[in-house]
Design an enzyme around this catalytic site. Structure first.
Site, PDB file in Angstrom:
ATOM      1  N   GLU A   1       0.828  -1.204   0.000  1.00  0.00           N
ATOM      2  CA  GLU A   1       0.000   0.000   0.000  1.00  0.00           C
ATOM      3  C   GLU A   1       0.868   1.263   0.000  1.00  0.00           C
ATOM      4  O   GLU A   1       1.991   1.256   0.510  1.00  0.00           O
ATOM      5  CB  GLU A   1      -0.911   0.014   1.238  1.00  0.00           C
ATOM      6  CG  GLU A   1      -1.952  -1.088   1.185  1.00  0.00           C
ATOM      7  CD  GLU A   1      -3.036  -0.951   2.253  1.00  0.00           C
ATOM      8  OE1 GLU A   1      -4.219  -1.060   1.889  1.00  0.00           O
ATOM      9  OE2 GLU A   1      -2.717  -0.735   3.428  1.00  0.00           O
TER      10      GLU A   1
ATOM     11  N   CYS B   1       3.534   8.518   0.669  1.00  0.00           N
ATOM     12  CA  CYS B   1       4.085   7.632   1.690  1.00  0.00           C
ATOM     13  C   CYS B   1       4.261   6.266   1.037  1.00  0.00           C
ATOM     14  O   CYS B   1       3.283   5.664   0.593  1.00  0.00           O
ATOM     15  CB  CYS B   1       3.115   7.567   2.875  1.00  0.00           C
ATOM     16  SG  CYS B   1       3.620   6.392   4.149  1.00  0.00           S
TER      17      CYS B   1
ATOM     18  N   CYS C   1       6.454  -6.812   7.152  1.00  0.00           N
ATOM     19  CA  CYS C   1       7.517  -6.281   7.998  1.00  0.00           C
ATOM     20  C   CYS C   1       7.827  -7.324   9.062  1.00  0.00           C
ATOM     21  O   CYS C   1       6.936  -8.039   9.501  1.00  0.00           O
ATOM     22  CB  CYS C   1       7.033  -4.987   8.674  1.00  0.00           C
ATOM     23  SG  CYS C   1       8.290  -4.185   9.697  1.00  0.00           S
TER      24      CYS C   1
ATOM     25  N   CYS D   1       6.336  -4.692  15.859  1.00  0.00           N
ATOM     26  CA  CYS D   1       5.805  -3.674  16.787  1.00  0.00           C
ATOM     27  C   CYS D   1       4.350  -4.006  17.129  1.00  0.00           C
ATOM     28  O   CYS D   1       3.545  -4.295  16.252  1.00  0.00           O
ATOM     29  CB  CYS D   1       5.891  -2.273  16.171  1.00  0.00           C
ATOM     30  SG  CYS D   1       7.584  -1.766  15.818  1.00  0.00           S
TER      31      CYS D   1
ATOM     32  N   CYS E   1       1.222  -2.059  15.399  1.00  0.00           N
ATOM     33  CA  CYS E   1       1.255  -1.764  13.965  1.00  0.00           C
ATOM     34  C   CYS E   1       0.658  -2.891  13.119  1.00  0.00           C
ATOM     35  O   CYS E   1       0.959  -4.066  13.336  1.00  0.00           O
ATOM     36  CB  CYS E   1       2.698  -1.517  13.544  1.00  0.00           C
ATOM     37  SG  CYS E   1       2.875  -1.036  11.816  1.00  0.00           S
TER      38      CYS E   1
ATOM     39  N   CYS F   1      -0.881   6.306   9.985  1.00  0.00           N
ATOM     40  CA  CYS F   1       0.332   5.609  10.450  1.00  0.00           C
ATOM     41  C   CYS F   1      -0.010   4.273  11.080  1.00  0.00           C
ATOM     42  O   CYS F   1      -0.859   4.189  11.956  1.00  0.00           O
ATOM     43  CB  CYS F   1       1.047   6.429  11.518  1.00  0.00           C
ATOM     44  SG  CYS F   1       1.466   8.061  10.998  1.00  0.00           S
TER      45      CYS F   1
HETATM   46  N1  SAH Z   1       9.344   0.674  10.005  1.00  0.00           N
HETATM   47  C1  SAH Z   1       9.559   2.093  10.020  1.00  0.00           C
HETATM   48  C2  SAH Z   1       8.694   2.796   9.015  1.00  0.00           C
HETATM   49  C3  SAH Z   1       7.229   2.815   9.339  1.00  0.00           C
HETATM   50  S1  SAH Z   1       6.777   4.454   9.617  1.00  0.00           S
HETATM   51  C4  SAH Z   1       9.389   2.623  11.432  1.00  0.00           C
HETATM   52  O1  SAH Z   1       9.045   1.837  12.298  1.00  0.00           O
HETATM   53  O2  SAH Z   1       9.656   3.780  11.679  1.00  0.00           O
HETATM   54  C5  SAH Z   1       5.255   4.303  10.388  1.00  0.00           C
HETATM   55  C6  SAH Z   1       5.201   5.052  11.696  1.00  0.00           C
HETATM   56  O3  SAH Z   1       3.918   4.838  12.283  1.00  0.00           O
HETATM   57  C7  SAH Z   1       6.225   4.539  12.692  1.00  0.00           C
HETATM   58  O4  SAH Z   1       6.651   5.592  13.496  1.00  0.00           O
HETATM   59  C8  SAH Z   1       5.387   3.572  13.498  1.00  0.00           C
HETATM   60  O5  SAH Z   1       5.953   3.294  14.749  1.00  0.00           O
HETATM   61  C9  SAH Z   1       4.094   4.327  13.589  1.00  0.00           C
HETATM   62  N2  SAH Z   1       2.940   3.481  13.889  1.00  0.00           N
HETATM   63  C10 SAH Z   1       2.796   2.162  13.723  1.00  0.00           C
HETATM   64  N3  SAH Z   1       1.584   1.751  14.121  1.00  0.00           N
HETATM   65  C11 SAH Z   1       0.951   2.849  14.562  1.00  0.00           C
HETATM   66  C12 SAH Z   1      -0.328   3.071  15.093  1.00  0.00           C
HETATM   67  N4  SAH Z   1      -1.207   2.094  15.248  1.00  0.00           N
HETATM   68  N5  SAH Z   1      -0.649   4.344  15.414  1.00  0.00           N
HETATM   69  C13 SAH Z   1       0.213   5.355  15.232  1.00  0.00           C
HETATM   70  N6  SAH Z   1       1.432   5.204  14.735  1.00  0.00           N
HETATM   71  C14 SAH Z   1       1.805   3.956  14.402  1.00  0.00           C
END
Ligand code: SAH
Length: 342
Positions: free
Chosen positions: A93, A106, A113, A117, A120, A334
Site C-alpha cells: 500500500e 508515503c 515487515c 511492533c 502496527c 500511520c
Molecule cells: N518501520 C519504520 C517505518 C514505518 S513508519 C518505522 O518503524 O519507523 C510508520 C510510523 O507509524 C512509525 O513511526 C510507526 O511506529 C508508527 N505506527 C505504527 N503503528 C501505529 C499506530 N497504530 N498508530 C500510530 N502510529 C503507528
C-alpha cells in the site's frame, strides 16, 4: 536468461548495458528519460527508438510496474490510499497526501515487515520480501500518472522497515533524486526507522540531507521493549547514542516519533524522562495519537493527556507537534497499512 530489472539500474549501469548491446551512447539517455521522466511502463511507448531496439530491450529487460488493485479516497481530506499488485501477486500500500505545498507520497519498502511492533498492522503477517528499488520508484510513478500530478515529497513510512532493506532503499534514493529523472530534493525525503542501530551509523556516514525519523515511542527499555521487540536487540540508550552521532555527523535535526498509547507510555513521568534522555539533541518530537488497529487493542491517549505531555516537553525547550491524522476513514494513517486492504 533472466531479464534484468531496468528501472533499478543507475544511469551509468544503463549506459554500460546499452554499450554492450552495440548501441550509440545517446540511446541510454533516451531510455533513461523514458523510464524516469516520462515514467512509461512498456518499451513500446519509447517511440523515438526503432522497433528492433524496442524488441531487443523487451527481450533482455523488464520494467517492474505496479497495477492498481484498489484505490480508496478519504471523504475528509482527499487522501488516497492505493493497494498495488506486484509482478508476483503480492500486495503493498501507498498513501497520497495533499498539502498546501504540494503532494507527498508515503511509500512501502517491504512486503510486510518483520519488526513485530505491537501496535502496527504492517507487521501482522511478518515479512514476505524486500521491494526492489524499481518497485519503490513505481509507487511514485504510478500515483503521479494516476492523478496527473507531480509528487514533490516522499516519506518512507509505509509498510516495512527501510533500514532492513538498506541497499535497495539507498539505490532508490539515488534514483529518485537524480536530476536526469524525477529530481526530488533529498531535503524533501523522510526516512523512518524503528531503530536498526548499525544501519543508523552507516547512514550517518553517507551524510545525506534527508530527514531521519526515529520511532522511539518510549523513554526507557521496560516500556519500549514491551511495545517494540527491536528494543531487545538495541536498547534506548544505544539507539539514542546512534541518533546523537547521526545528528552530529549530518547536522540534521532528527524527528522522533512517539505514538501515544493510553496508560502505556503517556504519563508525566514518561515525558520528563524523555526530556532528560534527549538532553540537548538536535531534534523534533512528533506525537502521534495511536491509530486503531483492531488486532492490537491499543487505545489512544486522550486529548488532554496528549496536551499535558506535549507541554512538559515544550517547557523543557523541545520542539513538539501532534501529528495531524489524514485518511483515517480509509485506514490510511500511520501503522494502518497492510498487505491487503480491509
Ligand atoms: N518501520 C519504520 C517505518 C514505518 S513508519 C518505522 O518503524 O519507523 C510508520 C510510523 O507509524 C512509525 O513511526 C510507526 O511506529 C508508527 N505506527 C505504527 N503503528 C501505529 C499506530 N497504530 N498508530 C500510530 N502510529 C503507528
Amino acid at each position: 536468461m533472466e531479464k534484468r530489472d531496468i528501472l533499478s539500474m543507475t544511469f551509468d549501469e544503463l549506459s554500460e548495458a546499452v554499450r554492450e548491446m552495440g548501441e550509440p551512447k545517446f540511446r541510454a539517455k533516451q531510455i533513461y528519460s523514458w523510464l524516469h521522466s516520462s515514467c512509461v511502463v512498456s518499451f513500446d511507448e519509447m517511440t523515438n527508438l526503432s522497433k528492433d531496439l524496442r524488441k531487443k530491450l523487451d527481450d533482455n529487460f523488464v520494467i517492474f510496474s505496479l497495477s492498481i488493485e484498489k484505490k480508496l479516497i478519504s471523504e475528509y481530506d482527499d487522501t488516497k490510499k492505493y493497494l498495488f499488485k506486484l509482478y508476483d501477486g503480492e500486495f503493498i500500500e501507498s498513501v497520497l497526501m495533499k498539502y498546501k505545498y504540494g503532494y507527498t507520497l508515503c511509500v512501502s519498502t517491504q512486503v510486510g515487515c518483520r519488526m513485530g511492533c505491537r501496535f502496527c498492522a504492517s507487521t501482522l503477517g511478518g515479512v514476505v520480501r524486500n521491494l526492489f528499488p524499481s518497485e519503490i520508484l513505481s509507487q511514485i510513478y504510478t500515483a503521479q500518472r494516476d492523478n496527473g500530478v507531480k509528487i514533490s515529497r516522499v516519506v518512507l513510512m509505509g509498510m516495512g522497515e527501510p533500514l532492513d532493506n538498506y541497499d535497495n532503499v539507498m539505490r532508490f534514493l539515488e534514483l529518485i533524486t537524480d536530476d536526469k529523472g524525477q529530481n526530488i530534493s533529498m531535503r524533501h525525503i523522510s526516512l523512518s526507522t524503528c531503530g536498526i542501530v548499525p544501519k543508523i551509523y552507516e547512514l550517518a556516514e553517507k551524510n545525506l540531507q534527508l530527514t531521519l525519523s526515529v520511532s522511539l515511542h518510549a523513554p526507557n527499555d521496560e516500556i519500549r521493549s514491551s511495545m517494540m521487540p527491536v528494543n531487545k536487540r538495541w536498547g534506548v540508550d544505544e539507539l539514542l547514542e546512534a541518533c546523537e552521532n547521526y545528528a552530529e555527523k549530518t547536522r540534521r535535526r532528527i524527528s522522533f516519533e512517539y505514538a501515544m498509547v493510553n496508560g502505556v507510555n503517556d504519563s508525566d513521568g514518561c515525558a520528563l524522562l524523555l526530556a532528560q534522555k534527549l538532553k540537548n539533541m538536535l531534534c523534533h518530537i512528533n506525537l502521534i495519537p495511536v491509530n486503531e488497529v483492531k488486532e492490537t487493542g491499543c487505545v489512544r491517549s486522550g486529548k488532554e493527556r496528549i496536551a499535558a505531555f506535549s507541554q512538559i516537553l515544550e517547557k523543557k525547550g523541545y520542539s513538539v507537534t501532534v501529528r495531524r491524522k489524514l485518511g483515517s476513514d480509509i485506514n490510511a494513517s500511520c501503522g494502518q497499512l497492510r498487505r491487503g486492504s480491509r
